[in-house]
Motif scaffolding. Structure first.
Motif, PDB file in Angstrom:
ATOM      1  N   ALA A 168       0.958   9.973  -0.447  1.00 59.19           N
ATOM      2  CA  ALA A 168      -0.498  10.292  -0.323  1.00 59.19           C
ATOM      3  C   ALA A 168      -0.883   9.690   0.985  1.00 59.19           C
ATOM      4  O   ALA A 168      -0.711   8.638   1.156  1.00 59.19           O
ATOM      5  CB  ALA A 168      -0.894   9.980  -1.414  1.00 59.19           C
ATOM      6  N   VAL A 169      -1.518  10.257   1.790  1.00 64.37           N
ATOM      7  CA  VAL A 169      -1.787   9.763   3.373  1.00 64.37           C
ATOM      8  C   VAL A 169      -3.237   9.972   3.459  1.00 64.37           C
ATOM      9  O   VAL A 169      -3.675  11.009   3.267  1.00 64.37           O
ATOM     10  CB  VAL A 169      -0.733  10.556   4.316  1.00 64.37           C
ATOM     11  N   ARG A 170      -3.920   9.088   4.421  1.00 65.68           N
ATOM     12  CA  ARG A 170      -5.139   9.325   4.931  1.00 65.68           C
ATOM     13  C   ARG A 170      -4.885   8.857   6.250  1.00 65.68           C
ATOM     14  O   ARG A 170      -4.358   7.784   6.689  1.00 65.68           O
ATOM     15  CB  ARG A 170      -6.095   8.352   4.227  1.00 65.68           C
ATOM     16  N   ALA A 171      -5.321   9.878   7.220  1.00 65.74           N
ATOM     17  CA  ALA A 171      -5.060   9.449   8.648  1.00 65.74           C
ATOM     18  C   ALA A 171      -5.940  10.310   9.629  1.00 65.74           C
ATOM     19  O   ALA A 171      -6.344  11.423   9.365  1.00 65.74           O
ATOM     20  CB  ALA A 171      -3.714   9.753   8.965  1.00 65.74           C
ATOM     21  N   SER A 226       5.448  11.081  -9.252  1.00 61.49           N
ATOM     22  CA  SER A 226       5.503  10.465  -8.099  1.00 61.49           C
ATOM     23  C   SER A 226       4.228  10.652  -7.505  1.00 61.49           C
ATOM     24  O   SER A 226       3.833   9.506  -6.520  1.00 61.49           O
ATOM     25  CB  SER A 226       6.460  10.917  -7.120  1.00 61.49           C
ATOM     26  N   TRP A 227       3.548  11.851  -7.432  1.00 61.44           N
ATOM     27  CA  TRP A 227       2.189  12.071  -6.752  1.00 61.44           C
ATOM     28  C   TRP A 227       1.199  11.215  -7.249  1.00 61.44           C
ATOM     29  O   TRP A 227       0.390  10.547  -6.609  1.00 61.44           O
ATOM     30  CB  TRP A 227       1.858  13.593  -6.839  1.00 61.44           C
ATOM     31  N   ARG A 228       1.052  11.123  -8.667  1.00 60.22           N
ATOM     32  CA  ARG A 228       0.179  10.213  -9.346  1.00 60.22           C
ATOM     33  C   ARG A 228       0.500   8.710  -8.855  1.00 60.22           C
ATOM     34  O   ARG A 228      -0.730   8.088  -8.564  1.00 60.22           O
ATOM     35  CB  ARG A 228       0.235  10.430 -10.697  1.00 60.22           C
ATOM     36  N   GLN A 229       1.354   8.234  -8.753  1.00 54.63           N
ATOM     37  CA  GLN A 229       1.757   7.017  -8.472  1.00 54.63           C
ATOM     38  C   GLN A 229       1.539   6.722  -7.007  1.00 54.63           C
ATOM     39  O   GLN A 229       0.747   5.798  -6.456  1.00 54.63           O
ATOM     40  CB  GLN A 229       3.109   6.548  -8.546  1.00 54.63           C
ATOM     41  N   ALA A 230       1.812   7.716  -6.064  1.00 55.39           N
ATOM     42  CA  ALA A 230       1.338   7.711  -4.588  1.00 55.39           C
ATOM     43  C   ALA A 230      -0.236   7.359  -4.430  1.00 55.39           C
ATOM     44  O   ALA A 230      -0.714   6.821  -3.625  1.00 55.39           O
ATOM     45  CB  ALA A 230       1.865   8.962  -3.924  1.00 55.39           C
ATOM     46  N   ARG A 231      -1.016   8.416  -5.272  1.00 56.78           N
ATOM     47  CA  ARG A 231      -2.524   8.331  -5.147  1.00 56.78           C
ATOM     48  C   ARG A 231      -2.767   7.149  -5.625  1.00 56.78           C
ATOM     49  O   ARG A 231      -3.719   6.513  -5.030  1.00 56.78           O
ATOM     50  CB  ARG A 231      -3.074   9.182  -6.110  1.00 56.78           C
ATOM     51  N   THR A 232      -2.257   6.325  -6.684  1.00 62.96           N
ATOM     52  CA  THR A 232      -2.585   5.033  -6.879  1.00 62.96           C
ATOM     53  C   THR A 232      -2.226   4.017  -5.680  1.00 62.96           C
ATOM     54  O   THR A 232      -3.221   2.864  -5.523  1.00 62.96           O
ATOM     55  CB  THR A 232      -1.874   4.549  -8.170  1.00 62.96           C
ATOM     56  N   ALA A 233      -1.089   4.122  -5.195  1.00 60.60           N
ATOM     57  CA  ALA A 233      -0.679   3.162  -4.405  1.00 60.60           C
ATOM     58  C   ALA A 233      -1.483   3.225  -2.874  1.00 60.60           C
ATOM     59  O   ALA A 233      -1.824   2.395  -2.503  1.00 60.60           O
ATOM     60  CB  ALA A 233       0.793   3.604  -3.985  1.00 60.60           C
ATOM     61  N   LEU A 234      -1.941   4.176  -2.895  1.00 66.26           N
ATOM     62  CA  LEU A 234      -2.779   4.497  -1.568  1.00 66.26           C
ATOM     63  C   LEU A 234      -4.078   3.693  -1.698  1.00 66.26           C
ATOM     64  O   LEU A 234      -4.716   3.147  -0.756  1.00 66.26           O
ATOM     65  CB  LEU A 234      -3.144   5.907  -1.229  1.00 66.26           C
ATOM     66  N   ARG A 235      -4.713   3.557  -3.111  1.00 69.90           N
ATOM     67  CA  ARG A 235      -5.906   2.979  -3.260  1.00 69.90           C
ATOM     68  C   ARG A 235      -5.726   1.395  -2.962  1.00 69.90           C
ATOM     69  O   ARG A 235      -6.694   0.603  -2.612  1.00 69.90           O
ATOM     70  CB  ARG A 235      -6.372   3.162  -4.751  1.00 69.90           C
ATOM     71  N   PHE A 236      -4.485   0.963  -2.943  1.00 68.35           N
ATOM     72  CA  PHE A 236      -4.099  -0.486  -2.972  1.00 68.35           C
ATOM     73  C   PHE A 236      -4.235  -0.972  -1.242  1.00 68.35           C
ATOM     74  O   PHE A 236      -3.768  -2.181  -1.064  1.00 68.35           O
ATOM     75  CB  PHE A 236      -2.956  -0.961  -3.582  1.00 68.35           C
ATOM     76  N   THR A 237      -3.963   0.183  -0.391  1.00 65.18           N
ATOM     77  CA  THR A 237      -3.706  -0.160   0.847  1.00 65.18           C
ATOM     78  C   THR A 237      -4.797  -0.936   1.715  1.00 65.18           C
ATOM     79  O   THR A 237      -6.231  -0.803   1.075  1.00 65.18           O
ATOM     80  CB  THR A 237      -3.329   1.254   1.863  1.00 65.18           C
ATOM     81  N   THR A 238      -4.582  -1.569   2.604  1.00 63.79           N
ATOM     82  CA  THR A 238      -5.509  -2.413   3.597  1.00 63.79           C
ATOM     83  C   THR A 238      -5.112  -2.356   4.797  1.00 63.79           C
ATOM     84  O   THR A 238      -4.193  -1.853   5.194  1.00 63.79           O
ATOM     85  CB  THR A 238      -5.906  -3.819   2.998  1.00 63.79           C
ATOM     86  N   ARG A 239      -6.320  -2.760   5.591  1.00 66.22           N
ATOM     87  CA  ARG A 239      -6.041  -2.855   7.196  1.00 66.22           C
ATOM     88  C   ARG A 239      -4.633  -3.560   7.534  1.00 66.22           C
ATOM     89  O   ARG A 239      -3.819  -3.212   8.147  1.00 66.22           O
ATOM     90  CB  ARG A 239      -7.044  -3.326   7.962  1.00 66.22           C
ATOM     91  N   GLU A 248       6.256  -1.758  -5.719  1.00 61.80           N
ATOM     92  CA  GLU A 248       5.903  -2.928  -5.391  1.00 61.80           C
ATOM     93  C   GLU A 248       4.725  -3.777  -6.210  1.00 61.80           C
ATOM     94  O   GLU A 248       4.347  -4.812  -6.064  1.00 61.80           O
ATOM     95  CB  GLU A 248       5.934  -3.453  -3.871  1.00 61.80           C
ATOM     96  N   LEU A 249       3.975  -2.969  -6.577  1.00 63.18           N
ATOM     97  CA  LEU A 249       2.661  -3.359  -7.274  1.00 63.18           C
ATOM     98  C   LEU A 249       3.056  -3.716  -8.585  1.00 63.18           C
ATOM     99  O   LEU A 249       2.109  -4.859  -8.844  1.00 63.18           O
ATOM    100  CB  LEU A 249       1.559  -1.997  -7.392  1.00 63.18           C
ATOM    101  N   GLY A 250       3.763  -3.544  -9.126  1.00 62.59           N
ATOM    102  CA  GLY A 250       4.027  -4.173 -10.598  1.00 62.59           C
ATOM    103  C   GLY A 250       2.967  -4.177 -11.576  1.00 62.59           C
ATOM    104  O   GLY A 250       2.280  -2.942 -11.655  1.00 62.59           O
ATOM    105  N   ALA A 251       2.647  -5.259 -12.329  1.00 62.34           N
ATOM    106  CA  ALA A 251       1.403  -5.083 -13.158  1.00 62.34           C
ATOM    107  C   ALA A 251       0.005  -4.930 -12.259  1.00 62.34           C
ATOM    108  O   ALA A 251      -0.775  -4.555 -12.975  1.00 62.34           O
ATOM    109  CB  ALA A 251       1.392  -6.729 -13.787  1.00 62.34           C
ATOM    110  N   LEU A 252      -0.017  -5.228 -10.990  1.00 60.15           N
ATOM    111  CA  LEU A 252      -1.365  -4.937 -10.274  1.00 60.15           C
ATOM    112  C   LEU A 252      -1.692  -3.398 -10.443  1.00 60.15           C
ATOM    113  O   LEU A 252      -2.978  -3.113 -10.291  1.00 60.15           O
ATOM    114  CB  LEU A 252      -1.135  -5.198  -8.801  1.00 60.15           C
ATOM    115  N   ALA A 253      -0.946  -2.654 -10.699  1.00 57.29           N
ATOM    116  CA  ALA A 253      -1.097  -0.900 -10.688  1.00 57.29           C
ATOM    117  C   ALA A 253      -2.032  -1.069 -11.931  1.00 57.29           C
ATOM    118  O   ALA A 253      -2.824   0.047 -12.156  1.00 57.29           O
ATOM    119  CB  ALA A 253       0.035  -0.315 -10.900  1.00 57.29           C
TER     120      ALA A 253
END
Length: 344
Positions: A168-171, A226-239, A248-253
């Motif tokens: 899942a990408v934002r650019a 995998s798409w649902r997980q990718a959307r979730t992982a995208l929310r955790f991205t930062t600069r 890599e999120l583990g329990a943080l997800a």
């Protein structure tokens, strides 16, 4: 079978011509020719312009009897037949014969449609990075059954049995450029979907993601999970962390499932929201939570450690958390992450 064909051809010239057409396309299919070669062969056999179009790409292949692209504008199709794969119409083949259709045109197009479906199943559509969003959505949707998902992936060009990574990408850069960057060698398809870009690839190098872009990567084998997980992982991205793998999120997800109302009512999250009004304090808290060290945070921000210490002292008072205590630092990290998820 050949003896039967000879006997039948002797009874009716139409049957003789039809059998020759069937044998012609059987030979092309054994030779595993691609769509352009099928169009050229068909135009030569029909002695008029032949065309092939796939719904997934929208691009038409038109060839004149001499094997070249026709110079004039497209003429009206004299005969048309749909291309069907697994009971789904995926495209169209046609002839542009001046005047009335020939007696064997329908037979020729029936065999061309079968050969085209076989070529699509073998090679997939044209090797472009951008794909039909509807086809991509079918491949990653939780509402798709496994047969429809497998067919969509095959039409996108992914061979059965190979792993398909979902991002899942934002650019700001076009998705096709990003797809080519992160997957320079393997099969890759991209499409915009709602508010985010989707990239499907057989292999991904996250280090090649361009500056300014952010991406979440799913971990599951199934494209829909995998798409649902990718959307979730995208929310955790930062600069500072533009690429996040769900694994890599583990329990943080689990934080992504916290209801927004409950998150906003939390005292620690509300305190971070007050700090966010001062960009310097928010940057300092982020650096300290990322490194867990006053001096490493100072190095990251290119400031003297005494300046960071003073900022952290004020931040600790607002948070009402002892940031020097491991439990306090963990609370601050969770609060900062949850606050970011509210705005993601």
């Amino acid at each position: 079978m050949e003896a039967l064909a000879v006997r039948l051809s002797g009874l009716d010239p139409y049957v003789d011509g039809a059998l020759r057409i069937v044998a012609f396309y059987d030979t092309l299919m054994r030779r595993r020719v691609d769509l352009p070669a099928l169009a050229r062969a068909s135009a030569g056999l029909a002695e008029c312009v032949a065309g092939i179009r796939l719904h997934g790409t929208g691009r038409a292949i038109r060839v004149a009897p001499d094997g070249r692209e026709p110079s004039g504008p497209p003429a009206a199709a004299s005969t048309t037949v749909p291309i069907t794969l697994d009971d789904e119409e995926i495209g169209t083949v046609w002839l542009e014969r001046p005047g009335t259709p020939g007696p064997l045109d329908s037979v020729l197009l029936d065999r061309l449609a079968i050969a085209a479906a076989s070529a699509v199943e073998r090679y997939g559509p044209a090797s472009t990075t951008m794909a039909d969003p509807a086809l991509v959505e079918l491949a990653i949707s939780a509402d798709s059954d496994e047969a429809a998902r497998a067919r969509a992936l095959r039409l996108l060009g992914f061979a059965p049995g190979l792993p398909v990574h979902v991002l899942a990408v934002r650019a700001r850069l076009p998705l096709d450029r990003i797809g080519s960057m992160v997957c320079p060698a393997g099969q890759v398809k991209a499409a915009p979907l709602a508010d985010v870009g989707v990239i499907l690839a057989t292999g991904v190098d996250p280090a090649r993601l361009p500056p300014g872009a952010r991406a979440g990567m799913g971990a599951a084998d199934s494209p829909d999970r995998s798409w649902r997980q990718a959307r979730t992982a995208l929310r955790f991205t930062t600069r500072r962390r533009p690429v996040v793998r769900y694994a890599e999120l583990g329990a943080l997800a689990l934080l992504a499932d916290v209801p927004p109302e409950a998150a906003r009512d939390n005292a620690d999250v509300a305190a971070v929201d007050r700090i966010a009004g001062n960009p310097d304090d928010l940057e300092t808290l982020d650096a300290y939570c990322s490194t867990g060290s006053l001096r490493r945070a100072a190095d990251l921000l290119h400031l003297h450690h005494s300046s960071i210490a003073r900022r952290l002292e004020q931040i600790a008072k607002i948070l009402d958390i002892d940031l020097t205590d491991p439990t306090g630092l963990m609370r601050a990290r969770l609060a900062l992450t949850t606050w970011r998820l509210l705005g993601s």
